[in-house]
Design a protein around this motif. Structure first.
Motif, PDB file in Angstrom:
ATOM      1  N   GLY A   1      53.377  34.512  66.668  1.00  0.00           N
ATOM      2  CA  GLY A   1      52.228  34.772  65.974  1.00  0.00           C
ATOM      3  C   GLY A   1      50.904  33.913  66.788  1.00  0.00           C
ATOM      4  O   GLY A   1      49.428  34.648  66.646  1.00  0.00           O
TER       5      GLY A   1
ATOM      6  N   THR B   1      50.973  28.748  58.689  1.00  0.00           N
ATOM      7  CA  THR B   1      51.664  29.888  58.730  1.00  0.00           C
ATOM      8  C   THR B   1      52.572  29.213  57.131  1.00  0.00           C
ATOM      9  O   THR B   1      53.595  29.846  56.923  1.00  0.00           O
TER      10      THR B   1
ATOM     11  N   GLY C   1      56.006  28.387  66.574  1.00  0.00           N
ATOM     12  CA  GLY C   1      56.266  29.357  66.379  1.00  0.00           C
ATOM     13  C   GLY C   1      58.000  29.938  67.165  1.00  0.00           C
ATOM     14  O   GLY C   1      57.469  29.888  67.326  1.00  0.00           O
TER      15      GLY C   1
ATOM     16  N   GLY D   1      53.604  37.178  61.991  1.00  0.00           N
ATOM     17  CA  GLY D   1      53.442  37.340  64.051  1.00  0.00           C
ATOM     18  C   GLY D   1      54.163  37.770  64.269  1.00  0.00           C
ATOM     19  O   GLY D   1      53.490  39.609  63.660  1.00  0.00           O
TER      20      GLY D   1
ATOM     21  N   GLU E   1      47.953  33.194  58.949  1.00  0.00           N
ATOM     22  CA  GLU E   1      48.110  32.803  60.571  1.00  0.00           C
ATOM     23  C   GLU E   1      46.937  33.392  61.788  1.00  0.00           C
ATOM     24  O   GLU E   1      47.105  34.300  62.589  1.00  0.00           O
TER      25      GLU E   1
ATOM     26  N   HIS F   1      58.275  31.037  58.326  1.00  0.00           N
ATOM     27  CA  HIS F   1      57.829  31.620  59.665  1.00  0.00           C
ATOM     28  C   HIS F   1      56.745  32.562  60.390  1.00  0.00           C
ATOM     29  O   HIS F   1      55.706  32.499  60.790  1.00  0.00           O
ATOM     30  N   GLY F   2      56.571  33.477  59.177  1.00  0.00           N
ATOM     31  CA  GLY F   2      54.949  34.268  59.269  1.00  0.00           C
ATOM     32  C   GLY F   2      56.233  35.290  59.930  1.00  0.00           C
ATOM     33  O   GLY F   2      56.923  35.368  59.745  1.00  0.00           O
TER      34      GLY F   2
END
Length: 466
Positions: free
Chosen positions: A85, A153, A81, A428, A206, A425-426
Motif C-alpha cells: 500500500g 490500514t 505493510g 494496497g 489506505e 493488512h488492507g
C-alpha cells in the motif's frame, strides 16, 4: 489524471522546496531503500521525490501544490505493510510522516492520548504505560510501524478480541485532504452524534482519501497481571470450544488467543533456537494470554481453567509461563513472522472467515495446495478469536510459479465462503483485483464516489485499493 511534463515536474519540485525547505525534499540517490518497498519485498521503486514534512501545515502546503499540479502522492509510514500500500511508482512523490513524531498530550480525565502520525506504536505504548494507562493496539511490528499507518490500514493485531481494531481506539483525527485542506476533528468525547462521523472514512482508507497527521486515541486502564499459556489441542473444533469456555469464564480478560498449526509452530520453534516445551508433537497449538486488572491475581484461576479443560480432554497438554522471560519466549514463536521476509520468499494471505469455517478452510486449502503444487511449504496461523486466518506460502518451494497464480488459487477457494480477502493488512497494490470477491459492485461504486468527492484529481495513492 494527466501526466506532467519534465518542466512541469521541476516547477512542482521547486515550489515544494520553497514551501518545505530543501532538507525536506529528496530526489535520486538521496532517497534510501526504506522508501522503495515494504515488508512484502515487492519490486522496489524509487519515487520521483521524497517529502519529509515536519508539521501538518507543511503536509497541507505539499498537497495543495501537488493537487494544483495533478501530481500523484503516496503517503508512507513505517513501511511494515503486507499489501504494497505504500510502494510508490517512479512518477510518484512519496510523502513520509517519519519526522512528525511525538506524544503531544495524555489527558488522564478523558483517558486519551494525542499523538502525531509518525510516532511508532511502541513509543505510544510506552508513553501510555508511563502515565498509568494502556494503549490496547498491539502487533509484532510495534517498534517500526507508525500510528498513522496503523489507522490508515485499520490494523488489527494480537488483542482484537479484547479491545477491538485500530478503528476502535480512535476518538478524533486530523487529516489533510488532497487539496491541502485540513480536516481537524480532534475531539475527546466518546459520544458525539453530530452528523457523519468523518474519521471512519479515513481509517482503513489506505491513504486514498487523505493523509492522517494527528490522532486522539483511547487509553485503557493497565492490566496489572498477565498470564501466558501455550496449549496443545486435538483439532480446530477443540480450539473453538476452549475459546468459548475461557471467554465465558473470564470475559474480555482473555487478551489473545493465537492459533498455530504444526507447520507454523515447528518453523517458529526452529527459528527461536529453543526446544518445544512439549514432549511430543500435537495437531494444533494455541497461545493464550489472560490479562487481569487485579494485581493480586496470581494466575491460579487461569491455571485451574486450563486444568479443567485438560481433565475433560478439551486440550491435550498445557504449559504456563512462570516468568516474563518465559512469556516472551512463547510469544517469540508466534512472532517469528517478522523473519518471513528474510527467511522465505513469502506469499502472504490475511483473510477472515466465520470462525466456525476456519478449520475446514485450512484443511481444504492445504489439501488443494498439495494437489496443485506437491512439496509446497505453507504455514497456517491466525488470531481466530476475531475470525482472522493467516497463511504464508514459501515461494521458494514453488519454483517457476508466479506469486499471482498462488493468490488467485487461494482466493478462489475463499469466495464461496463469503470471506474477506483482507482481515487487517488492507488491499494496497497486491489485492486490488481480488477486492470484488469480498465487495459487491454497489459497495465498490459507493467507495469510488467517496474518493471522487474528496480527491477529484485522483492524486492520493493512485493504483492502490481500486
Amino acid at each position: 489524471m494527466t501526466v506532467s511534463t519534465p518542466a512541469e515536474f521541476f516547477s512542482t519540485l521547486a515550489a515544494l522546496r520553497d514551501a518545505l525547505g530543501a532538507d525536506a525534499v529528496r530526489v535520486g540517490e538521496q532517497i534510501g531503500e526504506r522508501s522503495m518497498t515494504d515488508w512484502t519485498r515487492h519490486e522496489p521503486t524509487r519515487a520521483a521525490a521524497l517529502l519529509l514534512p515536519r508539521t501538518t501545515e507543511q503536509v497541507s502546503q505539499a498537497l495543495a501544490i501537488c493537487h494544483a499540479a495533478h501530481q500523484p502522492v503516496v503517503p508512507q509510514g513505517g513501511m511494515t505493510g503486507l499489501a504494497g500500500g505504500a510502494i510508490p511508482r517512479a512518477a510518484d512523490i512519496a510523502l513520509s510522516l517519519e519526522r512528525m513524531t511525538g506524544v503531544e498530550e495524555i489527558d488522564p480525565a478523558s483517558a486519551t492520548m494525542t499523538v502525531l502520525a509518525g510516532t511508532t506504536l511502541q513509543t505510544a505504548q510506552e508513553a501510555a504505560a508511563q502515565a498509568g494507562f494502556e494503549l490496547a493496539l498491539d502487533l509484532g511490528a510495534r517498534g517500526s510501524c507508525q500510528i498513522g499507518g496503523n489507522l490508515a490500514t485499520n490494523a488489527g493485531g494480537n488483542r482484537v478480541i479484547q479491545s477491538g481494531t485500530a478503528r476502535d481506539q480512535v476518538l478524533g483525527l486530523e487529516v489533510v485532504l488532497a487539496n491541502g485542506a485540513v480536516l481537524s476533528s480532534l475531539g475527546k468525547m466518546v459520544k458525539n452524534n453530530t452528523g457523519y462521523d468523518l474519521k471512519h472514512w479515513f481509517i482503513g482508507s489506505e491513504g486514498t482519501l487523505g493523509v492522517i497527521t494527528r490522532a486522539v486515541l483511547r487509553l485503557h486502564p493497565q492490566r496489572a497481571a498477565r498470564h501466558t499459556a501455550l496449549v496443545a489441542l486435538n483439532n480446530y473444533d477443540a480450539a473453538v470450544s476452549l475459546l468459548r469456555r475461557l471467554s465465558t469464564r473470564f470475559g474480555n480478560d482473555i487478551g489473545a488467543f493465537e492459533i498455530m498449526w504444526p507447520d507454523f509452530y515447528d518453523f517458529g520453534v526452529a527459528l527461536t533456537g529453543a526446544r518445544s516445551p512439549f514432549a511430543e508433537a500435537h495437531p494444533l497449538y494455541a497461545l493464550i494470554e489472560h490479562a487481569s486488572f487485579d494485581a493480586a491475581d496470581d494466575g491460579e484461576r487461569f491455571a485451574a481453567a486450563l486444568a479443567e479443560a485438560l481433565d475433560t480432554q478439551v486440550i491435550r497438554d498445557a504449559v504456563i509461563a512462570q516468568s516474563v522471560a518465559d512469556a516472551r519466549a512463547l510469544w517469540a514463536v508466534r512472532e517469528c513472522t517478522a523473519e518471513f521476509p528474510v527467511r522465505l520468499d513469502p506469499i502472504n494471505f490475511d483473510v477472515s472467515l466465520p470462525i466456525g469455517e476456519i478449520g475446514t478452510f485450512v484443511e481444504r486449502c492445504r489439501a488443494a495446495l498439495d494437489r496443485q503444487w506437491p512439496g509446497n511449504e505453507s504455514y497456517f496461523f491466525g488470531h481466530i478469536g476475531d475470525s482472522n486466518l493467516h497463511l504464508t506460502v514459501d515461494g521458494r518451494s514453488l519454483p517457476g510459479i508466479d506469486h499471482h497464480a498462488v493468490y488467485a488459487f487461494v482466493y478462489e477457494m475463499l469466495g464461496p465462503l463469503h470471506g474477506s480477502v483482507s482481515a487487517e493488512h488492507g488491499i494496497g497494490l497486491l489485492k486490488r483485483e481480488f477486492l470484488p470477491i469480498s465487495r459487491s459492485p454497489e459497495e465498490l461504486a459507493a467507495m469510488a464516489a467517496i474518493r471522487q468527492a474528496l480527491d477529484p484529481h485522483g492524486i492520493l495513492n493512485p493504483g492502490k485499493l481500486f
